[in-house]
Design a protein around this motif. Sequence first.
Motif, PDB file in Angstrom:
ATOM      1  N   LEU A 121       1.581   1.434  -4.763  1.00  0.00           N
ATOM      2  CA  LEU A 121       1.398   2.606  -4.224  1.00  0.00           C
ATOM      3  C   LEU A 121       1.163   2.482  -2.641  1.00  0.00           C
ATOM      4  O   LEU A 121       1.663   3.132  -1.558  1.00  0.00           O
ATOM      5  CB  LEU A 121       0.018   3.611  -4.582  1.00  0.00           C
ATOM      6  N   LYS A 122       0.215   1.806  -2.353  1.00  0.00           N
ATOM      7  CA  LYS A 122      -0.017   1.382  -0.670  1.00  0.00           C
ATOM      8  C   LYS A 122       1.270   0.924  -0.034  1.00  0.00           C
ATOM      9  O   LYS A 122       1.448   1.373   1.072  1.00  0.00           O
ATOM     10  CB  LYS A 122      -1.236   0.153  -0.755  1.00  0.00           C
ATOM     11  N   ARG A 123       1.995  -0.144  -0.655  1.00  0.00           N
ATOM     12  CA  ARG A 123       3.305  -0.501  -0.019  1.00  0.00           C
ATOM     13  C   ARG A 123       4.236   0.763   0.108  1.00  0.00           C
ATOM     14  O   ARG A 123       4.794   0.907   1.311  1.00  0.00           O
ATOM     15  CB  ARG A 123       3.755  -1.615  -0.619  1.00  0.00           C
ATOM     16  N   SER A 124       4.452   1.436  -0.920  1.00  0.00           N
ATOM     17  CA  SER A 124       5.306   2.653  -0.809  1.00  0.00           C
ATOM     18  C   SER A 124       4.910   3.722   0.299  1.00  0.00           C
ATOM     19  O   SER A 124       5.509   4.296   1.029  1.00  0.00           O
ATOM     20  CB  SER A 124       5.540   3.139  -2.230  1.00  0.00           C
ATOM     21  N   ASP A 125       3.525   3.831   0.335  1.00  0.00           N
ATOM     22  CA  ASP A 125       3.321   4.936   1.233  1.00  0.00           C
ATOM     23  C   ASP A 125       3.382   4.523   2.637  1.00  0.00           C
ATOM     24  O   ASP A 125       3.824   5.353   3.329  1.00  0.00           O
ATOM     25  CB  ASP A 125       1.747   4.901   0.849  1.00  0.00           C
ATOM     26  N   GLN A 126       3.505   3.264   2.696  1.00  0.00           N
ATOM     27  CA  GLN A 126       3.518   2.808   4.283  1.00  0.00           C
ATOM     28  C   GLN A 126       5.122   2.770   4.562  1.00  0.00           C
ATOM     29  O   GLN A 126       5.369   3.024   5.571  1.00  0.00           O
ATOM     30  CB  GLN A 126       3.039   1.492   4.467  1.00  0.00           C
ATOM     31  N   PHE A 127       5.677   2.400   3.464  1.00  0.00           N
ATOM     32  CA  PHE A 127       7.124   2.518   3.740  1.00  0.00           C
ATOM     33  C   PHE A 127       7.800   3.702   4.109  1.00  0.00           C
ATOM     34  O   PHE A 127       8.560   4.157   4.988  1.00  0.00           O
ATOM     35  CB  PHE A 127       7.658   1.899   2.592  1.00  0.00           C
ATOM     36  N   LEU A 128       7.322   4.799   3.317  1.00  0.00           N
ATOM     37  CA  LEU A 128       7.745   6.147   3.623  1.00  0.00           C
ATOM     38  C   LEU A 128       7.075   6.647   4.824  1.00  0.00           C
ATOM     39  O   LEU A 128       7.882   7.525   5.593  1.00  0.00           O
ATOM     40  CB  LEU A 128       7.377   7.044   2.441  1.00  0.00           C
ATOM     41  N   ALA A 129       5.973   6.363   4.929  1.00  0.00           N
ATOM     42  CA  ALA A 129       5.295   6.901   6.432  1.00  0.00           C
ATOM     43  C   ALA A 129       5.846   6.178   7.757  1.00  0.00           C
ATOM     44  O   ALA A 129       6.379   7.147   8.673  1.00  0.00           O
ATOM     45  CB  ALA A 129       4.119   6.508   6.260  1.00  0.00           C
ATOM     46  N   ASP A 130       6.504   5.183   7.581  1.00  0.00           N
ATOM     47  CA  ASP A 130       7.212   4.367   8.772  1.00  0.00           C
ATOM     48  C   ASP A 130       8.628   4.968   8.776  1.00  0.00           C
ATOM     49  O   ASP A 130       9.231   4.930  10.042  1.00  0.00           O
ATOM     50  CB  ASP A 130       7.493   2.954   8.363  1.00  0.00           C
TER      51      ASP A 130
END
Length: 294
Positions: free
Chosen positions: A7-16
């Motif tokens: 979730l942490k990685r995906s959150d950052q991926f989408l935010a970027d």
Amino acid sequence: MNIKELLKRSDQFLADRGIESSRLDAEVLMADLLDMERINLYVKYDYPLKSSEVDRYREMIKKRAQRIPVAYITEKKEFMSLEFKIKEGVLIPRPDTENLVETVIEYCRQNELQSPQIIDVGTGSGAIAVSLAHYLSEAKVVGVDLSPQALKIARSNMEKHELSERMSILKSDLLAEFIKREIKEIDIIVSNPPYISKTEMEELPPEVKKEPKTALEAGEDGLDYYRRLIPEAEKVLKNGGKIFLEIGYQQSEAVSKLFAENWSQLEVKKDYAENDRIVSAVFEAVKKTETENN
């Protein structure tokens, strides 16, 4: 990899990639993947994911990064506390439209309409029609649309909620089929028609532009469907029947002016954000007859 890490990685991926609701979207997609309520993700943060689950989830996240709406990825959307099947090519139900459904339900109950006959024009996924049939236990509801994809999805949602006995889905260009069949005793017409102007279409978020243009755009000023639907409604509603229309927040005055002298009790209702959202009016067949005789 466990839920928390992914979730942490995906959150950052989408935010970027400019997704403002990156954390929420990541959680909704994860909950859908694991077939659980989103709140349960917090309880199972350390749950180890299978490699097949990680792979499937990454594909979902990639689609969201491409601005594909979450509802098209999960193929479902909640509306009026009911779950609806959604596919690309069908408009995604909005929370604002719940105001429209609630207003119709309230009107039927306040006026003690025992088994109202209701037409939902431009039914799309069937969200409005199914919700009305579900919450008004004696209502007879017809959802109409011209899109083959919408008709297919609406029928599947009607069957999903076991409403086939009191509900039907009909192919029609607005009310053309009812006029052709000379059906004139309908109690209520409800519609969330396309009401976005060509100029406004250009300014829509990328996600919304993924939805069917025919369900959104309504000419130069966004009023094309109201201009057609209101006169057609006069040929289908019974005397004292009522129409309920969702509108854009700046359209109340323009839409209100489209109602001729054979309409009464014109009302504009605001949504929860205090924006004009619903225009309703009662059809007076007597007035129309008097005008024709004169």
